[in-house]
Design a protein around this motif. Structure first.
Motif, mmCIF file in Angstrom:
data_model
loop_
_atom_site.group_PDB
_atom_site.id
_atom_site.type_symbol
_atom_site.label_atom_id
_atom_site.label_comp_id
_atom_site.label_asym_id
_atom_site.label_seq_id
_atom_site.Cartn_x
_atom_site.Cartn_y
_atom_site.Cartn_z
ATOM 1 N N VAL A 28 2.123 2.886 -10.899
ATOM 2 C CA VAL A 28 3.116 2.893 -9.843
ATOM 3 C C VAL A 28 4.042 1.922 -9.633
ATOM 4 N N GLY A 29 5.349 2.173 -9.202
ATOM 5 C CA GLY A 29 6.228 1.125 -8.988
ATOM 6 C C GLY A 29 6.701 0.637 -10.327
ATOM 7 N N ALA A 30 6.711 1.763 -11.499
ATOM 8 C CA ALA A 30 7.146 1.431 -12.635
ATOM 9 C C ALA A 30 8.568 1.190 -12.854
ATOM 10 N N ALA A 31 9.483 1.530 -11.968
ATOM 11 C CA ALA A 31 10.722 1.580 -12.183
ATOM 12 C C ALA A 31 11.313 0.052 -12.487
ATOM 13 N N GLY A 32 12.002 -0.363 -13.500
ATOM 14 C CA GLY A 32 12.363 -1.643 -13.687
ATOM 15 C C GLY A 32 11.332 -2.768 -14.080
ATOM 16 N N LYS A 33 9.931 -2.109 -14.339
ATOM 17 C CA LYS A 33 9.113 -2.887 -14.853
ATOM 18 C C LYS A 33 8.696 -2.682 -16.262
ATOM 19 N N ASN A 46 10.816 11.464 -9.270
ATOM 20 C CA ASN A 46 10.166 10.506 -8.784
ATOM 21 C C ASN A 46 10.773 9.838 -7.763
ATOM 22 N N ILE A 47 10.030 8.806 -6.981
ATOM 23 C CA ILE A 47 10.597 7.731 -6.193
ATOM 24 C C ILE A 47 9.877 6.617 -6.174
ATOM 25 N N SER A 48 9.780 6.208 -7.646
ATOM 26 C CA SER A 48 9.240 5.130 -8.035
ATOM 27 C C SER A 48 9.623 3.739 -7.348
ATOM 28 N N GLU A 49 11.133 3.678 -7.219
ATOM 29 C CA GLU A 49 11.469 2.596 -6.658
ATOM 30 C C GLU A 49 11.112 2.197 -5.122
ATOM 31 N N LEU A 50 10.376 3.306 -4.481
ATOM 32 C CA LEU A 50 10.017 3.104 -2.996
ATOM 33 C C LEU A 50 8.680 2.556 -3.105
ATOM 34 N N ASN A 51 7.884 2.191 -4.300
ATOM 35 C CA ASN A 51 6.810 1.718 -4.277
ATOM 36 C C ASN A 51 6.425 0.386 -3.338
ATOM 37 N N PRO A 52 7.480 -0.380 -3.404
ATOM 38 C CA PRO A 52 6.971 -1.688 -2.519
ATOM 39 C C PRO A 52 6.936 -1.199 -1.108
ATOM 40 N N TYR A 53 7.235 -0.027 -0.557
ATOM 41 C CA TYR A 53 7.151 0.652 0.816
ATOM 42 C C TYR A 53 6.062 1.484 0.692
ATOM 43 N N CYS A 55 3.609 2.372 -1.356
ATOM 44 C CA CYS A 55 2.567 1.957 -2.173
ATOM 45 C C CYS A 55 2.210 3.232 -3.127
ATOM 46 N N GLU A 56 0.880 3.585 -3.268
ATOM 47 C CA GLU A 56 0.446 4.545 -4.026
ATOM 48 C C GLU A 56 1.102 5.778 -3.905
ATOM 49 N N LEU A 57 1.772 6.028 -2.773
ATOM 50 C CA LEU A 57 2.254 7.338 -2.498
ATOM 51 C C LEU A 57 3.392 7.705 -3.477
ATOM 52 N N THR A 58 3.793 6.744 -4.210
ATOM 53 C CA THR A 58 5.138 6.852 -5.179
ATOM 54 C C THR A 58 3.977 7.768 -6.480
ATOM 55 N N GLY A 59 2.777 7.290 -6.468
ATOM 56 C CA GLY A 59 2.230 8.145 -7.512
ATOM 57 C C GLY A 59 1.913 9.371 -7.252
ATOM 58 N N LEU A 60 1.384 9.688 -5.883
ATOM 59 C CA LEU A 60 1.138 11.143 -5.459
ATOM 60 C C LEU A 60 2.209 11.942 -5.582
#
Length: 266
Positions: A28-33, A46-53, A55-60
């Motif tokens: 999760v939060g893989a964008a740019g990583k 996807n909404i991977s870039e929103l992971n810092p806000y 959390c795991e919901l970008t995975g959902l």
């Protein structure tokens, strides 16, 4: 067949994973990583870039948009479902497909066992540990966009327990309805409040609000006959790492009785 159920494991680092093929580790939060060898949540819709806000919901979100199994679920790399949480071998205790396959014809939603707060309601606990403005604004959004859910929201917030961690396994058609509702509310919440001035820890409030909203959505479905209460099954949560319950309990009591907000995860 395990492909009937696909449970993503939200992870942001390399970690041991269950061997059962119903599980899919997702970075999760893989964008740019840099990739870590798991499915990345920045592929497909996807909404991977929103992971810092979020959390795991970008995975959902990724699972919702990119998987087509009959049942789709979410767990964490350090929190799993388990029918035998007291087994000595933790990895052998992680829920297996064979342990739930007999339930798939009658159970529509698997949820984590109730987390009980005893001396706090879900609302007061959030208000004492975080910022109740966020939860209040979520209520206003529901009042504006989904007024039929207000009674469920108020009932859930008055409870002293909840199905937490954003963990669940549910039928795909139900997940579609849930995620459509959930992310509509969270996007509006972000448009209204945003993250300006918040610490790295505090700006993750959308994931915390999501935990409560799952309970609101589920109550609405069961109260209005969309999901039978008998079609919801609780499964204990297995913690793969030691939890410092003394530190966690002390922070809980300080939040309630002294107004000391949480400043990090435990």
């Amino acid at each position: 067949m395990e492909d009937k159920v696909k449970v993503i494991i939200a992870a942001h680092k390399i970690y041991k994973m269950p061997s059962d093929s119903m599980y899919l580790p997702v970075q999760v939060g893989a964008a740019g990583k840099d990739p870590i060898g798991f499915q990345k949540d920045d592929e497909g819709e996807n909404i991977s870039e929103l992971n810092p806000y979020f959390c795991e919901l970008t995975g959902l979100f990724w699972a919702w948009k990119n998987l087509d199994s009959d049942f789709i679920g979410l767990v964490h790399y350090r929190r799993h479902f388990s029918l035998y949480p007291h087994r000595k071998d933790l990895w052998d205790a992680v829920l297996k497909y064979d342990e739930i396959k007999a339930d798939l014809d009658r159970i529509q939603v698997f949820v984590p066992a109730k987390r009980k707060y005893y001396i706090e309601t879900l609302y007061s606990h959030y208000a004492h540990t975080h910022d109740n403005v966020q939860l209040d604004e979520a209520r206003r959004i529901i009042e504006d966009k989904y007024p039929e859910y207000i009674e469920a929201f108020d009932t859930v917030c008055a409870r002293t327990w909840g199905y937490m961690f954003n963990m669940m396994i549910m039928k795909r058609e139900l997940l579609d309805g849930y995620c459509t509702w959930l992310f509509d509310i969270l996007y509006e919440l972000r448009a209204r409040l945003g993250e300006e001035g918040l610490s790295e820890f505090d700006r993750r409030y959308y994931g915390r609000i999501g935990e409560i909203l799952f309970n609101v959505w589920l109550r609405q479905q069961t109260e209005h006959g969309i999901i039978s209460p008998e079609a919801v099954k609780e499964i204990p949560v297995l913690f793969m790492e030691n939890v410092n319950w003394v530190k966690k309990g002390t922070a809980f009591l300080k939040a309630k009785f002294t107004g000391k907000k949480y400043e990090g995860s435990f």
